[in-house]
Design a protein around this motif. Structure first.
Motif, PDB file in Angstrom:
ATOM      1  N   VAL A  36     -26.521  75.829 -18.331  1.00 43.72           N
ATOM      2  CA  VAL A  36     -27.115  75.046 -19.421  1.00 43.72           C
ATOM      3  C   VAL A  36     -28.428  74.406 -18.978  1.00 43.72           C
ATOM      4  O   VAL A  36     -29.430  74.445 -19.696  1.00 43.72           O
ATOM      5  N   VAL A  37     -28.452  73.853 -17.752  1.00 43.10           N
ATOM      6  CA  VAL A  37     -29.666  73.181 -17.281  1.00 43.10           C
ATOM      7  C   VAL A  37     -30.784  74.189 -16.987  1.00 43.10           C
ATOM      8  O   VAL A  37     -31.920  74.004 -17.410  1.00 43.10           O
ATOM      9  N   MET A  38     -30.447  75.294 -16.309  1.00 45.18           N
ATOM     10  CA  MET A  38     -31.487  76.237 -15.900  1.00 45.18           C
ATOM     11  C   MET A  38     -32.130  76.930 -17.097  1.00 45.18           C
ATOM     12  O   MET A  38     -33.282  77.351 -17.037  1.00 45.18           O
ATOM     13  N   ASN A  39     -31.373  77.063 -18.203  1.00 43.55           N
ATOM     14  CA  ASN A  39     -31.938  77.747 -19.372  1.00 43.55           C
ATOM     15  C   ASN A  39     -32.359  76.793 -20.486  1.00 43.55           C
ATOM     16  O   ASN A  39     -32.690  77.237 -21.580  1.00 43.55           O
ATOM     17  N   ASP A  40     -32.308  75.466 -20.204  1.00 43.63           N
ATOM     18  CA  ASP A  40     -32.688  74.463 -21.216  1.00 43.63           C
ATOM     19  C   ASP A  40     -32.004  74.704 -22.559  1.00 43.63           C
ATOM     20  O   ASP A  40     -32.646  74.785 -23.604  1.00 43.63           O
ATOM     21  N   MET A  41     -30.688  74.860 -22.527  1.00 45.99           N
ATOM     22  CA  MET A  41     -29.988  75.258 -23.744  1.00 45.99           C
ATOM     23  C   MET A  41     -29.705  74.103 -24.703  1.00 45.99           C
ATOM     24  O   MET A  41     -29.538  74.312 -25.895  1.00 45.99           O
ATOM     25  N   LEU A  42     -29.622  72.869 -24.185  1.00 47.64           N
ATOM     26  CA  LEU A  42     -29.258  71.749 -25.051  1.00 47.64           C
ATOM     27  C   LEU A  42     -30.306  70.649 -24.962  1.00 47.64           C
ATOM     28  O   LEU A  42     -31.169  70.667 -24.082  1.00 47.64           O
ATOM     29  N   SER A  43     -30.209  69.673 -25.874  1.00 41.83           N
ATOM     30  CA  SER A  43     -31.120  68.534 -25.816  1.00 41.83           C
ATOM     31  C   SER A  43     -30.810  67.704 -24.568  1.00 41.83           C
ATOM     32  O   SER A  43     -29.775  67.891 -23.926  1.00 41.83           O
ATOM     33  N   LYS A  44     -31.710  66.792 -24.241  1.00 44.09           N
ATOM     34  CA  LYS A  44     -31.569  66.018 -23.017  1.00 44.09           C
ATOM     35  C   LYS A  44     -30.280  65.200 -22.988  1.00 44.09           C
ATOM     36  O   LYS A  44     -29.543  65.206 -21.994  1.00 44.09           O
ATOM     37  N   THR A  45     -29.991  64.509 -24.096  1.00 46.11           N
ATOM     38  CA  THR A  45     -28.779  63.683 -24.143  1.00 46.11           C
ATOM     39  C   THR A  45     -27.527  64.550 -24.031  1.00 46.11           C
ATOM     40  O   THR A  45     -26.619  64.232 -23.258  1.00 46.11           O
ATOM     41  N   ALA A  46     -27.503  65.631 -24.786  1.00 46.89           N
ATOM     42  CA  ALA A  46     -26.325  66.505 -24.768  1.00 46.89           C
ATOM     43  C   ALA A  46     -26.098  67.071 -23.367  1.00 46.89           C
ATOM     44  O   ALA A  46     -24.963  67.142 -22.887  1.00 46.89           O
ATOM     45  N   THR A  47     -27.200  67.462 -22.687  1.00 46.77           N
ATOM     46  CA  THR A  47     -27.076  68.008 -21.335  1.00 46.77           C
ATOM     47  C   THR A  47     -26.507  66.957 -20.384  1.00 46.77           C
ATOM     48  O   THR A  47     -25.616  67.248 -19.582  1.00 46.77           O
ATOM     49  N   THR A  48     -27.028  65.717 -20.494  1.00 41.93           N
ATOM     50  CA  THR A  48     -26.545  64.649 -19.617  1.00 41.93           C
ATOM     51  C   THR A  48     -25.041  64.446 -19.804  1.00 41.93           C
ATOM     52  O   THR A  48     -24.290  64.366 -18.829  1.00 41.93           O
ATOM     53  N   VAL A  49     -24.618  64.378 -21.073  1.00 35.27           N
ATOM     54  CA  VAL A  49     -23.197  64.175 -21.347  1.00 35.27           C
ATOM     55  C   VAL A  49     -22.374  65.333 -20.796  1.00 35.27           C
ATOM     56  O   VAL A  49     -21.348  65.139 -20.141  1.00 35.27           O
ATOM     57  N   LEU A  50     -22.853  66.560 -21.024  1.00 34.54           N
ATOM     58  CA  LEU A  50     -22.139  67.743 -20.539  1.00 34.54           C
ATOM     59  C   LEU A  50     -22.010  67.720 -19.013  1.00 34.54           C
ATOM     60  O   LEU A  50     -20.928  67.957 -18.459  1.00 34.54           O
TER      61      LEU A  50
END
Lengths: 107, 213
Positions: A36-50
C-alpha cells in the motif's frame, strides 16, 4: 505422568503448526502495508491507520503464536505484567504526542 | 488441614516419600521464576522503547532545514532486513521445538541459523547508518535524526547484545547439552528474540513506512 507431559509441552513449546501459521501471518501482515505504501494506494490518513492496525495485529501474532501468551497457566502474571507495561507505554506515547501538539499550537 | 495436624515425624516422612519429584519441582519452579524475571525485564524494555518512540514521533518534523527521512531512507535494504528479522524470529521458535524434542544438534543448528540471520540484520543496519552519515545525516544533524539514530540504534544494539549472548549459549549447549538450566536459557533468549522482532515491526511501521509515505 502422561497428563503432566502434555501440560509441559503446551506450556513451553507450541507446535510446528502454530509456528508456521504465525510465520505466514507475520509475512502477510508485513507485505500488506508495504504494498500500500510503495504504490501510494490510499490517502495519507487511511495509510497511517492501516499501518498501525497491521503492526498491532503483527504484535498479537507474535504474542500468540511465538510467545504462547495464551498457554500461560492460571495466575497469569506474564499477561498482567504485559498489560501494565502497555498501559505505561500508551500513557507515555499518547501523552507526549498530545502535549507536544498543544505546545506547537501555543507557540 | 491435614498438614496442620500431622506430627513432625509424619510431615517429614511425607516429604521424604515425594523427595525425588518434590526436588525436581522445586528446581523447575526456580527456573520458571527466572523466566518470569526475564519477562519483567522485557516489560521494562517495552517502556524504554516507548519513550524512544514518543520522542521520535514528537520530533519527526523537526529537521532544521536539513535532509528529511523521506529523502534519505532507502526502502530496499529495509525490506530485506525486515524479512530477515521475521525469519529469524521463526527460526528461534524452531530451535525451541527441537529443544523440546531433546535434539541437541537440531537446537544448536537452528540457533546458529538465527544468529547468522541476526548478524546479517546488524550488518545491513550498519551499512545503512554509514550510508546516511555519508549523505549528510548524522546524529547531530537535527532533532529528527537524533531521535532516528537513538531509536533505531537502540534496537540494533539489542540485536547485537542478543547475538553475543546467543553465541555464548551455543558454546554452553555444545558442552553441557540440554539440561533444565540450558533449557531455561534457550527459552528466554527465544522470548528476547521474538520481542526484538515485535519492536522492529513498530520501527519498520512508524519510522520507515510512515516516514516515506
Amino acid at each position: 505422568m502422561e497428563n503432566h507431559n502434555a501440560n509441559a509441552h503446551n506450556a513451553h513449546g507450541g507446535s510446528m503448526k502454530s509456528y508456521v501459521i504465525g510465520f505466514l501471518f507475520s509475512i502477510i501482515l508485513t507485505i500488506i502495508p508495504l504494498v500500500v505504501v510503495m504504490n501510494d494506494m490510499l490517502s495519507k490518513t487511511a495509510t497511517t491507520v492501516l499501518i498501525l492496525i497491521m503492526a498491532i495485529l503483527q504484535f498479537a501474532v507474535q504474542l500468540i503464536f511465538f510467545m504462547h501468551i495464551r498457554d500461560e497457566e492460571k495466575p497469569r502474571f506474564n499477561l498482567m505484567a504485559l498489560i501494565f507495561g502497555l498501559v505505561i507505554l500508551l500513557t507515555i506515547v499518547a501523552g507526549s504526542i498530545w502535549i507536544m501538539t498543544y505546545n506547537a499550537v501555543a507557540s | 488441614m491435614a498438614h496442620a495436624v500431622s506430627t513432625p515425624a509424619g510431615a517429614h516422612g511425607g516429604h521424604g516419600a515425594g523427595h525425588g519429584g518434590g526436588h525436581h519441582d522445586d528446581h523447575h519452579d526456580q527456573e520458571s521464576l527466572k523466566t518470569f524475571g526475564f519477562w519483567l525485564f522485557l516489560i521494562t524494555d517495552v517502556i524504554l522503547f516507548g519513550t524512544l518512540f514518543a520522542t521520535y514521533v514528537v520530533l519527526r518534523l523537526n529537521t532544521d532545514g536539513g535532509p528529511t527521512g523521506a529523502e534519505l531512507l532507502e526502502m530496499n535494504g529495509i525490506i530485506i532486513s525486515t524479512f530477515i528479522l521475521l525469519t529469524s524470529s521463526f527460526t528461534s521458535g524452531i530451535a525451541v521445538l527441537e529443544m523440546n524434542k531433546g535434539n541437541k544438534r537440531g537446537l544448536i543448528l537452528w540457533l546458529a541459523i538465527t544468529a547468522v540471520l541476526g548478524a546479517s540484520f546488524v550488518f545491513l543496519e550498519v551499512n545503512e547508518f554509514m550510508h546516511l552519515v555519508h549523505e549528510g545525516a548524522n546524529i547531530g544533524t537535527s532533532a529528527y535524526w537524533s531521535a532516528f539514530f537513538v531509536l533505531v540504534g537502540t534496537h540494533g544494539l539489542h540485536v547485537s547484545v542478543g547475538l553475543v549472548w546467543m553465541v555464548a549459549l551455543i558454546l554452553q549447549l555444545s558442552r553441557r547439552g540440554i539440561t533444565p538450566v540450558t533449557k531455561r536459557k534457550v527459552s528466554i533468549i527465544s522470548l528476547y528474540w521474538h520481542f526484538l522482532d515485535v519492536v522492529w515491526i513498530f520501527v519498520f511501521s512508524i519510522v520507515y513506512l510512515m516516514g516515506v509515505m
